[in-house]
Design an enzyme around this catalytic site. Structure first.
Site, PDB file in Angstrom:
ATOM      1  N   ARG A  64      -2.221  -2.152  -3.784  1.00  0.00           N
ATOM      2  CA  ARG A  64      -3.502  -1.470  -3.623  1.00  0.00           C
ATOM      3  C   ARG A  64      -3.508  -0.252  -4.555  1.00  0.00           C
ATOM      4  NH1 ARG A  64      -5.256   2.863   0.810  1.00  0.00           N
ATOM      5  NH2 ARG A  64      -7.481   2.845   0.397  1.00  0.00           N
TER       6      ARG A  64
ATOM      7  N   HIS B   4     -12.416   2.112  -0.912  1.00  0.00           N
ATOM      8  CA  HIS B   4     -12.355   1.165   0.221  1.00  0.00           C
ATOM      9  C   HIS B   4     -13.057  -0.155  -0.098  1.00  0.00           C
ATOM     10  CE1 HIS B   4     -12.067   4.729   3.303  1.00  0.00           C
ATOM     11  NE2 HIS B   4     -10.872   4.288   2.970  1.00  0.00           N
TER      12      HIS B   4
ATOM     13  N   GLY C 231     -11.796   5.125   9.416  1.00  0.00           N
ATOM     14  CA  GLY C 231     -10.387   5.313   9.764  1.00  0.00           C
ATOM     15  C   GLY C 231     -10.048   6.754   9.465  1.00  0.00           C
TER      16      GLY C 231
ATOM     17  N   ASN D 155       0.870  -1.168   0.000  1.00  0.00           N
ATOM     18  CA  ASN D 155       0.000   0.000   0.000  1.00  0.00           C
ATOM     19  C   ASN D 155       0.911   1.223   0.000  1.00  0.00           C
ATOM     20  OD1 ASN D 155      -1.892   1.966   0.383  1.00  0.00           O
ATOM     21  ND2 ASN D 155      -2.852   1.012   2.167  1.00  0.00           N
TER      22      ASN D 155
ATOM     23  N   GLU E 169     -12.818  -0.066  14.596  1.00  0.00           N
ATOM     24  CA  GLU E 169     -12.396  -1.233  15.373  1.00  0.00           C
ATOM     25  C   GLU E 169     -12.067  -0.879  16.830  1.00  0.00           C
ATOM     26  OE1 GLU E 169      -9.141  -3.156  13.254  1.00  0.00           O
ATOM     27  OE2 GLU E 169     -10.233  -2.862  11.385  1.00  0.00           O
ATOM     28  N   ASN E 170     -11.522   0.325  17.023  1.00  0.00           N
ATOM     29  CA  ASN E 170     -11.007   0.675  18.362  1.00  0.00           C
ATOM     30  C   ASN E 170     -11.839   1.687  19.134  1.00  0.00           C
ATOM     31  OD1 ASN E 170      -8.407  -0.804  18.138  1.00  0.00           O
ATOM     32  ND2 ASN E 170      -8.118   0.611  16.435  1.00  0.00           N
TER      33      ASN E 170
ATOM     34  N   ARG F 262     -10.549  15.218   5.070  1.00  0.00           N
ATOM     35  CA  ARG F 262     -11.471  15.496   3.954  1.00  0.00           C
ATOM     36  C   ARG F 262     -12.835  15.937   4.480  1.00  0.00           C
ATOM     37  NH1 ARG F 262     -10.329   9.890   0.972  1.00  0.00           N
ATOM     38  NH2 ARG F 262      -8.760   9.627   2.607  1.00  0.00           N
TER      39      ARG F 262
ATOM     40  N   GLU G   1      -7.279  -5.760   4.364  1.00  0.00           N
ATOM     41  CA  GLU G   1      -7.159  -5.500   2.924  1.00  0.00           C
ATOM     42  C   GLU G   1      -5.943  -6.220   2.349  1.00  0.00           C
ATOM     43  OE1 GLU G   1      -7.622  -1.508   4.417  1.00  0.00           O
ATOM     44  OE2 GLU G   1      -8.543  -0.944   2.509  1.00  0.00           O
TER      45      GLU G   1
ATOM     46  N   HIS H 276     -16.508   1.727   7.223  1.00  0.00           N
ATOM     47  CA  HIS H 276     -15.042   1.759   7.300  1.00  0.00           C
ATOM     48  C   HIS H 276     -14.687   3.139   7.852  1.00  0.00           C
ATOM     49  CE1 HIS H 276     -10.888   0.859   5.679  1.00  0.00           C
ATOM     50  NE2 HIS H 276     -10.825   2.157   5.934  1.00  0.00           N
TER      51      HIS H 276
ATOM     52  N   ARG I  97      -7.719  10.413  18.053  1.00  0.00           N
ATOM     53  CA  ARG I  97      -7.262  10.378  19.450  1.00  0.00           C
ATOM     54  C   ARG I  97      -6.829  11.761  19.917  1.00  0.00           C
ATOM     55  NH1 ARG I  97      -3.736   5.234  18.019  1.00  0.00           N
ATOM     56  NH2 ARG I  97      -3.641   6.561  16.190  1.00  0.00           N
TER      57      ARG I  97
END
Ligand code: AMP
Length: 396
Positions: free
Chosen positions: A89, A178, A208, A8, A334-335, A239, A383, A206, A285
């Site tokens: 990718r 994605h 992220g 990637n 996920e987190n 974005r 991925e 998705h 975060r």
């Protein structure tokens, strides 16, 4: 047979994963950051070990050389020839590529020719491809397109309500992105839902640094939030996602620092989203840390981020006329247990509710309460594995 690299490539980074195939065993993974800048950071992880170093890497070709030498140094390969496949990718395949494709010089030119569809990504993906073609000319090289999974969108979803000639003569339509991730997590979902994919209606999120949602019916993407380029849809790290297009000429007319549509598009791609509103960071975060210190811009950025995702989930309940599950994946999906909770709570009219305990524990799988009509799944995306599998299919 042999070893396969899943690559990637970003504009200043190269993320990789080395597989033994067809066993699908991850032998090592790593990241080269700050390519072209001073003090490039190199990380290699293998067999419970982590090697980190800082050296200057000027180009993608140098990065690939460094990576291949590291593989030898850490005895992950004895010879470059052991790498029999390299999967790349590629973010935008436009209308040219509807599936993973063996890379030839013509394919490489075509990937470059549609860079306008993913200006942040395709040129970097092409640089990665070129670097590997130079160093490993014998390996099976395959391009895996983020847009491929969305080529099943019905015309009503992929067409924009603008004069038809812009589709027919200029290929302006929704391509999405994605796709590899949406496909992977939707297929994985069958493990938790005890139904074949053909019978499932899924909303995949998705979330992220880039964020996109998809409506998936019977294993096929029927709508997705990214559009002609990955700028569309929900708010992201840098974005904006959707804004009224009339804002673009208005900004050029009124802000002396903006001279062209391209200036505004650059601003919407790289200086907006969480970064633009929080004025702190594009990283969730950091935004949350500032918010907890009382920063109002950070709090607003977080609120906008959650709001836009909720609205797309609601849209996709309409597109699918109901759903079996909402799936969360990628860094935040996920987190981010707080993000999942804030997204789902307040939408319980749609028939789903999070089990606080399971959500906080951060378990993979269903985190909905037993009486939730719609399941809520957390599924780590992979991925790289999809890329390695697609390369394998070409080696046979
Ligand atoms: P990705 O692009 O998938 O690597 O995701 C990057 C995003 O995930 C960044 O905004 C990170 O701040 C966010 N992220 C990673 N770990 C966590 C976490 N534990 N809680 C909230 N956000 C996280």
């Amino acid at each position: 047979m042999g070893k396969t690299l899943a690559i990637n490539a970003g504009s200043s980074s190269l993320k990789w994963q080395l597989y033994a195939m067809p066993e699908e065993t991850v032998l090592a993974k790593g990241l080269i950051e700050r390519i072209g800048l001073k003090n490039s950071a190199i990380t290699v992880k293998y067999a419970q070990q982590v090697d980190k170093k800082v050296i200057d890497i000027h180009t993608h070709t140098e990065a690939v050389k460094q990576l291949m030498n590291d593989l030898k140094t850490f005895k992950l390969i004895d010879d470059f020839n052991e790498i029999t496949g390299v999967g790349h990718r590629v973010v935008a395949g436009g209308e040219l590529f509807k599936e993973s494709t063996l890379i030839t010089s013509e394919v490489l030119q075509q990937i470059k020719s549609i860079s306008n569809l993913a200006p942040l990504h395709n040129p970097a993906n092409a640089q990665g491809i070129e670097a590997f073609l130079e160093l490993l000319p014998e390996a099976t090289a395959v391009a895996v397109f983020d847009t491929a999974f969305h080529t099943t969108l019905p015309e009503k979803a992929y067409r924009y309500p603008i004069p038809n000639k812009y589709y027919h003569d200029y290929n302006i339509r929704k391509y999405g992105a994605h796709g590899t991730s949406h496909m992977y997590v939707s297929q994985e979902a069958t493990k938790y839902l005890n139904k074949p994919i053909e019978d499932l209606k899924l909303i995949t999120c998705h979330i992220g640094n880039g964020v996109s949602l998809s409506a998936i019916k019977g294993g096929k993407s029927v709508d997705t939030s990214m559009g002609f380029t990955p700028l569309a849809g929900v708010m992201m790290g840098t974005r904006s996602g959707e804004i009224d297009p009339s804002i673009i000429p208005y900004m050029i007319e009124n802000d002396p620092e903006l001279h062209s549509a391209q200036d505004v598009i650059d601003l919407l791609n790289t200086k907006s989203g969480l970064l633009g509103v929080s004025e702190i960071s594009s990283d969730m975060r950091d935004v949350q840390n500032s918010e907890s210190e009382g920063n109002k811009n950070a709090a607003l950025a977080y609120e906008l981020f959650i709001d836009r995702i909720q609205k797309y989930i609601a849209q996709y309940f309409a597109v699918l006329n109901g759903a079996d599950a909402v799936i969360f994946t990628a860094g935040i999906g996920e987190n981010g247990c707080r993000e999942r909770e804030d997204i789902i709570n307040g939408m319980d009219w749609f028939g789903f509710k999070i089990d606080d305990e399971k959500n906080k524990r951060g378990c993979v799988g269903n985190i909905a309460t037993a009486d939730s009509k719609v399941k809520v799944l957390v599924i780590p995306t992979d991925e790289e594995l999809v890329i390695a599998r697609d390369v394998e299919a070409f080696k046979k």
